[in-house]
Design an enzyme around this catalytic site. Structure first.
Site, mmCIF file in Angstrom:
data_model
loop_
_atom_site.group_PDB
_atom_site.id
_atom_site.type_symbol
_atom_site.label_atom_id
_atom_site.label_comp_id
_atom_site.label_asym_id
_atom_site.label_seq_id
_atom_site.Cartn_x
_atom_site.Cartn_y
_atom_site.Cartn_z
ATOM 1 N N SER A 225 -19.764 -13.613 10.201
ATOM 2 C CA SER A 225 -20.405 -13.098 11.406
ATOM 3 C C SER A 225 -20.782 -11.634 11.191
ATOM 4 O O SER A 225 -19.992 -10.847 10.669
ATOM 5 C CB SER A 225 -19.488 -13.261 12.618
ATOM 6 N N GLY A 227 -22.383 -9.590 13.734
ATOM 7 C CA GLY A 227 -22.699 -8.926 14.990
ATOM 8 C C GLY A 227 -24.126 -9.180 15.426
ATOM 9 O O GLY A 227 -24.603 -10.326 15.452
ATOM 10 N N GLU A 229 -26.749 -8.797 13.900
ATOM 11 C CA GLU A 229 -27.577 -9.355 12.827
ATOM 12 C C GLU A 229 -27.414 -10.870 12.703
ATOM 13 O O GLU A 229 -28.013 -11.482 11.810
ATOM 14 C CB GLU A 229 -27.224 -8.691 11.495
ATOM 15 N N GLY A 230 -26.607 -11.472 13.539
ATOM 16 C CA GLY A 230 -26.405 -12.912 13.471
ATOM 17 C C GLY A 230 -25.244 -13.279 12.571
ATOM 18 O O GLY A 230 -24.202 -12.614 12.567
ATOM 19 N N GLY A 256 -16.403 -13.956 18.966
ATOM 20 C CA GLY A 256 -16.145 -14.505 17.638
ATOM 21 C C GLY A 256 -15.361 -15.802 17.706
ATOM 22 O O GLY A 256 -15.589 -16.727 16.915
ATOM 23 N N ASP A 257 -14.426 -15.872 18.659
ATOM 24 C CA ASP A 257 -13.650 -17.097 18.827
ATOM 25 C C ASP A 257 -14.539 -18.233 19.346
ATOM 26 O O ASP A 257 -14.369 -19.389 18.961
ATOM 27 C CB ASP A 257 -12.493 -16.850 19.799
#
Length: 314
Positions: A225, A227, A229-230, A256-257
């Site tokens: 991941s 952020g 930027e995908g 993120g989870d």
């Protein structure tokens, strides 16, 4: 038969999220609101998977006897099977200051489980896993717990026929990937992958090279991941980048989870890599518009998935 999803959380927390207009260190702030959500990576993932539906969700780990009510209410409301082991003490509280579209985390110390309590959790996790179970090992390890605990758990679960998904960082990540049995999927962010690699990773090529080091070890799927930027989705034979345009953010806590939950939901479908990338990205984006470990309706997630931009790198 749809595989069950099992999440293992050794170091859960009650997330106390305080909403601020902005954060100015050294100044007095008036909060707009405060929310309490049961948290910890595995709990967040279980919650999002339950919102999505599509099969049984089991959550296990270690909870302090003294403050279980937030967790029990979540499990009851979302019909998550509660397989947590209760141990003496209080589950930790994590303070999250939500401000300026960002989140500042203050993580408090947690429970210190005994060797017997850890062994009981290992036995319970093994007993809950069967062939095809998607088993998530997620989050930090409690104080005093050996770095190779996830390696031991992964090996035990894989022997039971489970596909292990790993989302941790630091020495716990290094030790898990040095174990005898490699997880099926690993989801680091850039900083976590840099720590594992031992050097900075500037640009996609460097990130892909580091991720390919994991696939060479036997990890079948690496999701990095990035952020805004995908994310990069990397297997031995394919590499995709998936991204969505900037969205309104209510809380970044647990995004993120939510991505991990999307990965697991797609793995349950036996989806191809592009569908997996779309669903994981949509779960993370959908979570940004909501407080707590929650997803919007399935139709909204599918619409977000359709809007995801996919770049085929290989």
């Amino acid at each position: 038969m749809i595989a069950s999803a099992l999440t293992v959380t050794l170091n859960p927390a009650i997330d106390e999220t305080i909403l601020l207009d902005r954060l100015r260190p050294g100044h007095v702030h008036r909060a707009q609101a405060v929310r309490f959500n049961p948290g910890g990576k595995g709990v967040n993932v279980a919650s999002c998977l339950a919102d999505w539906g599509g099969g049984e969700v089991i959550a296990t780990g270690l909870l302090g006897h003294n403050n279980t009510s937030h967790f029990e209410a979540l499990f009851t409301t979302k019909r998550i099977i509660d397989a947590f082991i209760r141990i003496p003490g209080d589950t930790r509280t994590n303070i999250k200051l939500s401000h300026d579209g960002e989140t500042t985390d203050i993580n408090l110390p947690g429970l210190v489980p005994s060797a017997a309590e850890l062994q009981a959790l290992l036995a319970r996790s093994a007993g809950l896993a069967t062939t095809g179970t998607l088993a998530l090992l997620a989050g930090s390890l409690p104080s005093g717990v050996a770095d190779d605990t996830y390696a031991t758990l992964a090996e035990t679960l894989i022997r039971r026929g489970a596909r292990a998904v790993l989302d941790t960082s630091g020495t716990a990540l290094k030790a898990a990937l040095a174990g005898k049995a490699q997880p099926f999927c690993v989801k680091p962010n850039r900083a976590e992958l840099e720590y594992f690699a031992g050097h900075s990773l500037t640009g996609d090529d460097a990130v892909i090279e580091a991720a390919r080091g994991l696939t060479a070890r036997g990890v079948q799927l690496v999701v990095v991941s990035l952020g805004a930027e995908g994310a990069l989705f990397i297997t031995e034979s394919q590499i995709l980048r998936a991204a969505l345009p900037a969205l309104r953010v209510t809380s970044t806590v647990g995004a993120g989870d939510a991505m991990v939950a999307g990965i697991m939901a797609a793995l349950r479908e036996e989806a191809g890599l592009e569908r997996l990338a779309r669903l994981a990205t949509a779960f993370a984006a959908g979570k940004l518009g909501l407080a707590g470990p929650n997803l919007p309706p399935r139709s909204q997630i599918e619409a977000l998935g359709g809007a995801v931009t996919i770049q085929i790198i290989q």
